[in-house]
Design an enzyme around this catalytic site. Sequence first.
Site, short mmCIF file in Angstrom:
data_model
loop_
_atom_site.label_atom_id
_atom_site.label_comp_id
_atom_site.label_asym_id
_atom_site.label_seq_id
_atom_site.Cartn_x
_atom_site.Cartn_y
_atom_site.Cartn_z
N ARG B 40 54.09 8.59 28.86
CA ARG B 40 52.69 8.17 28.92
C ARG B 40 52.61 6.66 29.16
O ARG B 40 53.25 5.88 28.44
CB ARG B 40 52.02 8.51 27.59
CG ARG B 40 50.54 8.17 27.53
CD ARG B 40 49.81 8.96 26.47
NE ARG B 40 49.99 8.42 25.12
CZ ARG B 40 49.60 9.04 24.01
NH1 ARG B 40 49.04 10.24 24.07
NH2 ARG B 40 49.79 8.48 22.83
N SER B 109 45.45 18.69 26.42
CA SER B 109 45.09 18.27 25.06
C SER B 109 43.78 18.93 24.65
O SER B 109 42.78 18.83 25.38
CB SER B 109 44.86 16.75 25.02
OG SER B 109 46.06 16.07 25.24
N LYS B 138 46.38 6.53 18.78
CA LYS B 138 45.32 6.59 19.79
C LYS B 138 44.04 5.99 19.23
O LYS B 138 43.69 6.20 18.07
CB LYS B 138 45.08 8.03 20.21
CG LYS B 138 46.06 8.51 21.27
CD LYS B 138 45.53 9.78 21.93
CE LYS B 138 45.79 9.80 23.41
NZ LYS B 138 45.19 10.98 24.06
#
Lengths: 212, 212
Positions: B40, B109, B138
């Site tokens: 990511r 997700s 996050k």
Amino acid sequence: MKRIDWKLCLVADVETAAGKYIISSIKEAIEGGVSLVQLRAKKLETHEFFELSLKVRETTKKKNIPLIINDRVDITLSCNADGVHLGQDDLPVSYARKILGKKKLIGVSVNTEKEAEEAEKRGADYLGVGPIYFTQTKKDIKPPLGVEGLREIRKRVRIPILAIGGISVENAREIVEAGADGIAVVSAILATENIIKATRELAQAISQAGND
Amino acid sequence: MKRIDWKLCLVADVETAAGKYIISSIKEAIEGGVSLVQLRAKKLETHEFFELSLKVRETTKKKNIPLIINDRVDITLSCNADGVHLGQDDLPVSYARKILGKKKLIGVSVNTEKEAEEAEKRGADYLGVGPIYFTQTKKDIKPPLGVEGLREIRKRVRIPILAIGGISVENAREIVEAGADGIAVVSAILATENIIKATRELAQAISQAGND
């Protein structure tokens, strides 16, 4: 591959257009005479860029104006644009070609003769050559090529050239006379009060090239 | 499609790993026992992400560990990863599938039962379900599902579930006992002093599930 009229490309940069609704700006630019639209949105999330690309695609398709997506090969395919424009910070041409196949256009930004020759050799369909003059739109400014620099690149490659960077109604004509197939502008269209009028004047300046 | 061992996925988040060389962290995590790596890099330029993906691909391939790319379908194809992981802010599954075909995995997700059912219906190959617990990694935090929320989603879908969000060696076992096929972690591996040891302990906790 679609035949492209390279004359006047609007680089519809979402950040430059901020505050003004990008779709209406694109519509006005098409009405004023742009022959090509490139959609650029470096800071949007993928989903936002994707949603916007579908709307822009609809807008450009209605008027039969080709659409090029900046950077994102995946969004190019998702919205079925006519091609992708790759900067030196984006995917290499060969990888983009493998994903896109022969049916999509690939344009590459170049600033030197070497980059231009390499991009052509690797299969670019057209070049974005610039900056020609100083410009405020992009922060990572490379040395301006001037009309002479453009002429030198023109001698080295056969593929179409879109000149970009600081181009206005005052200098558009000399750019095309120096061998560009067309010009690409951001703020000369997007940052004006009257987009239709600004676009018309640019298109007119270009059409006067070689008409002395 | 490759058979995947879902047990323990390292989400190799470039920002979380900042300061530590991401490739060496991935190598250590593989040595410690991760069965899957997701790369990511939300803030990198396309070309940087692409270059990194090639290096990570080389690293994972040597150890026969599947590689999933976060968000970017174009980079998934360019580095020939095993699949892509899509957040709710990324491309819709149907568009990604059209570009990737059947040979690449698509993970999605989800945070609710509805999102989970929709993702499965639209062709996702696996789900990232979370956050299970509160997490600092996050910024756009959605409500934690807890073990109960995970169980409810497990009842609704058949595809593999990777649970994510605040999972540690203390709670990994209950997550798998609640029906997750595996867990995905960022900081529980990347933000530790000894990555190999932290990964081994996680793998061990998971392997104890159901062993009472």
